[in-house]
Design a protein around this motif. Structure first.
Motif, mmCIF file in Angstrom:
data_model
loop_
_atom_site.group_PDB
_atom_site.id
_atom_site.type_symbol
_atom_site.label_atom_id
_atom_site.label_comp_id
_atom_site.label_asym_id
_atom_site.label_seq_id
_atom_site.Cartn_x
_atom_site.Cartn_y
_atom_site.Cartn_z
ATOM 1 N N VAL A 17 0.823 -1.212 0.000
ATOM 2 C CA VAL A 17 0.000 0.000 0.000
ATOM 3 C C VAL A 17 0.855 1.260 0.000
ATOM 4 C CG1 VAL A 17 -1.706 1.324 1.302
ATOM 5 C CG2 VAL A 17 -1.923 -1.168 1.124
ATOM 6 N N TYR A 18 1.949 1.238 0.796
ATOM 7 C CA TYR A 18 2.787 2.428 0.953
ATOM 8 C C TYR A 18 4.117 2.281 0.230
ATOM 9 C CZ TYR A 18 -0.574 3.302 4.692
ATOM 10 O OH TYR A 18 -1.731 3.496 5.399
ATOM 11 N N ALA A 19 4.515 3.363 -0.438
ATOM 12 C CA ALA A 19 5.799 3.363 -1.135
ATOM 13 C C ALA A 19 6.951 3.599 -0.170
ATOM 14 C CB ALA A 19 5.800 4.438 -2.217
ATOM 15 N N SER A 20 6.694 4.296 0.937
ATOM 16 C CA SER A 20 7.759 4.566 1.905
ATOM 17 C C SER A 20 7.169 4.855 3.272
ATOM 18 C CB SER A 20 8.623 5.756 1.473
ATOM 19 O OG SER A 20 7.864 6.951 1.459
ATOM 20 N N ALA A 21 7.974 4.593 4.303
ATOM 21 C CA ALA A 21 7.616 4.891 5.690
ATOM 22 C C ALA A 21 8.852 5.501 6.334
ATOM 23 C CB ALA A 21 7.190 3.626 6.427
ATOM 24 N N VAL A 22 8.761 6.767 6.760
ATOM 25 C CA VAL A 22 9.933 7.500 7.242
ATOM 26 C C VAL A 22 9.670 8.035 8.654
ATOM 27 C CG1 VAL A 22 11.481 9.446 6.840
ATOM 28 C CG2 VAL A 22 10.542 8.161 4.896
ATOM 29 N N LEU A 23 10.558 7.711 9.593
ATOM 30 C CA LEU A 23 10.465 8.241 10.948
ATOM 31 C C LEU A 23 10.769 9.737 10.929
ATOM 32 C CD1 LEU A 23 10.242 7.809 14.058
ATOM 33 C CD2 LEU A 23 12.706 7.375 14.051
ATOM 34 N N SER A 24 9.904 10.535 11.561
ATOM 35 C CA SER A 24 10.130 11.988 11.572
ATOM 36 C C SER A 24 10.149 12.560 12.976
ATOM 37 C CB SER A 24 9.060 12.695 10.732
ATOM 38 O OG SER A 24 7.774 12.483 11.264
ATOM 39 N N GLY A 25 10.430 11.705 13.977
ATOM 40 C CA GLY A 25 10.576 12.222 15.329
ATOM 41 C C GLY A 25 9.742 11.486 16.352
ATOM 42 N N THR A 26 9.804 12.001 17.577
ATOM 43 C CA THR A 26 9.046 11.440 18.690
ATOM 44 C C THR A 26 8.201 12.544 19.307
ATOM 45 O OG1 THR A 26 10.849 9.881 19.154
ATOM 46 C CG2 THR A 26 9.194 10.165 20.853
ATOM 47 N N VAL A 27 6.941 12.265 19.540
ATOM 48 C CA VAL A 27 6.019 13.253 20.097
ATOM 49 C C VAL A 27 5.215 12.611 21.219
ATOM 50 C CG1 VAL A 27 5.828 14.512 17.918
ATOM 51 C CG2 VAL A 27 4.203 12.679 18.434
ATOM 52 N N LYS A 28 4.427 13.408 21.905
ATOM 53 C CA LYS A 28 3.541 12.902 22.940
ATOM 54 C C LYS A 28 2.141 12.714 22.378
ATOM 55 C CE LYS A 28 6.283 12.971 26.625
ATOM 56 N NZ LYS A 28 6.579 11.777 27.451
ATOM 57 N N VAL A 29 1.574 11.553 22.624
ATOM 58 C CA VAL A 29 0.185 11.278 22.258
ATOM 59 C C VAL A 29 -0.521 10.797 23.514
ATOM 60 C CG1 VAL A 29 -1.381 9.899 20.851
ATOM 61 C CG2 VAL A 29 0.780 10.697 19.879
ATOM 62 N N ASN A 30 -1.481 11.576 23.960
ATOM 63 C CA ASN A 30 -2.193 11.266 25.208
ATOM 64 C C ASN A 30 -1.225 11.076 26.383
ATOM 65 O OD1 ASN A 30 -4.715 11.371 23.932
ATOM 66 N ND2 ASN A 30 -4.601 9.209 23.346
ATOM 67 N N GLY A 31 -0.177 11.904 26.418
ATOM 68 C CA GLY A 31 0.757 11.899 27.528
ATOM 69 C C GLY A 31 1.873 10.877 27.446
ATOM 70 N N ALA A 32 1.872 10.019 26.433
ATOM 71 C CA ALA A 32 2.905 8.988 26.291
ATOM 72 C C ALA A 32 3.733 9.240 25.029
ATOM 73 C CB ALA A 32 2.277 7.602 26.244
ATOM 74 N N SER A 33 4.996 8.821 25.057
ATOM 75 C CA SER A 33 5.878 9.015 23.904
ATOM 76 C C SER A 33 5.462 8.115 22.753
ATOM 77 C CB SER A 33 7.323 8.719 24.289
ATOM 78 O OG SER A 33 7.779 9.640 25.265
ATOM 79 N N ALA A 34 5.487 8.685 21.559
ATOM 80 C CA ALA A 34 5.101 7.927 20.370
ATOM 81 C C ALA A 34 5.999 8.305 19.200
ATOM 82 C CB ALA A 34 3.636 8.176 20.016
ATOM 83 N N TYR A 35 6.344 7.320 18.389
ATOM 84 C CA TYR A 35 7.113 7.572 17.173
ATOM 85 C C TYR A 35 6.168 8.087 16.083
ATOM 86 C CZ TYR A 35 10.983 4.855 19.163
ATOM 87 O OH TYR A 35 12.004 4.386 19.965
ATOM 88 N N LYS A 36 6.624 9.087 15.373
ATOM 89 C CA LYS A 36 5.838 9.701 14.297
ATOM 90 C C LYS A 36 6.394 9.221 12.956
ATOM 91 C CE LYS A 36 4.533 14.313 12.586
ATOM 92 N NZ LYS A 36 4.692 15.776 12.825
ATOM 93 N N VAL A 37 5.564 8.553 12.186
ATOM 94 C CA VAL A 37 6.015 7.968 10.919
ATOM 95 C C VAL A 37 5.200 8.549 9.762
ATOM 96 C CG1 VAL A 37 6.301 5.854 9.572
ATOM 97 C CG2 VAL A 37 6.699 5.822 12.049
#
Length: 261
Positions: free
Chosen positions: A153-173
């Protein structure tokens, strides 16, 4: 914290000149300690690795045993006191359908039967989907039961940092699909499960930015599925809560076929 070795000092002892012949002074060697190398910084995971980790965290090989599922739940828009019901049907390898009945609005539905994508609602009537709308529905249809096929489905998946989601750390792709609009998915650092997605949805009214927050993961037949989704569409907040989900039950193919006019 770095540790340093001690500097060693040597002393010269010289006998009185009247008692002994002068002695040659011994050379002094100063040994300097080496600084400990700083700890290596952890290498961040790749976007591809995070996508694969999510597949494993949500069930891995157990997904291959899931041939279909049906789900029932509620849908609500608290700010406008709007409530309704919904049903979801999925069947391997790539069939998907959803029905909603909103009080005061009426019934709406959409589906993909493996080749044709369609949508029906009180405002736009029955439509055959194409372009970005069809691409999004096809992606949902193929990944709802086979998440490991995300590379199709996806041609690429690139990590673009770490953020908070509902108070917990999450990888942003950031994900670039082979067809359709780009999207961003967020994966919990500890569990690897998806906790948020940002998408631009095509509709008859134009493009709509949608933030979806996934929670209340429950294990059904070896796979973990989010029973709650909170969506933000501009200033509108929509909550979807599954109340029932059945795996490998009887699902009629007619559920995915485009309705008659």
């Amino acid at each position: 914290m770095n540790r340093y070795g001690l500097l060693l000092l040597a002393a010269l002892c010289v006998a009185p000149a009247s008692a002994q012949a002068p002695k040659t002074a011994k050379s002094t060697t100063v040994v300097k300690s080496k600084k400990a190398a700083p700890p290596a910084k952890p290498v961040p995971p790749t976007g591809s690795a995070l996508m694969s980790k999510h597949v494993l965290a949500s069930g891995g090989a157990a997904w291959l045993d899931v041939q279909n599922f049906t789900a029932k739940g509620t849908i609500s828009i608290p700010a406008q006191s709007i409530t309704g019901t919904m049903e979801v049907f999925a069947k391997a390898p790539n069939k998907f359908a959803m029905k909603q009945n909103i009080k005061g609005v009426g019934e709406s539905s959409s589906g993909f039967d493996g080749s044709v994508g369609w949508s029906k609602d009180p405002f736009s009537g029955l439509r055959v989907l194409s372009g970005a709308e069809l691409a999004a529905l096809k992606a949902q249809s193929s990944l709802s039961l086979r998440p490991a096929q995300w590379k199709g489905v996806y041609a690429s998946a690139v990590l673009s940092g770490t953020v908070k989601v509902n108070g917990a750390s999450a990888y942003k792709v950031k994900l670039t699909p082979k067809s359709g609009n780009p999207e961003t998915q967020y994966f919990d650092v500890k569990t690897g499960l998806q906790v948020r997605s940002d998408q631009v949805v095509e509709s008859p009214q134009g493009k709509i930015a949608v933030e979806s927050y996934l929670s209340d993961y429950r294990t059904v037949s070896g796979v973990k599925i989010p029973f709650k989704t909170r969506q933000l569409l501009g200033q509108i907040e929509v909550t979807i809560q599954f109340t029932e989900l059945k795996v490998n039950t009887t699902v009629d193919d007619a559920s995915f076929v485009k309705p008659k006019e």
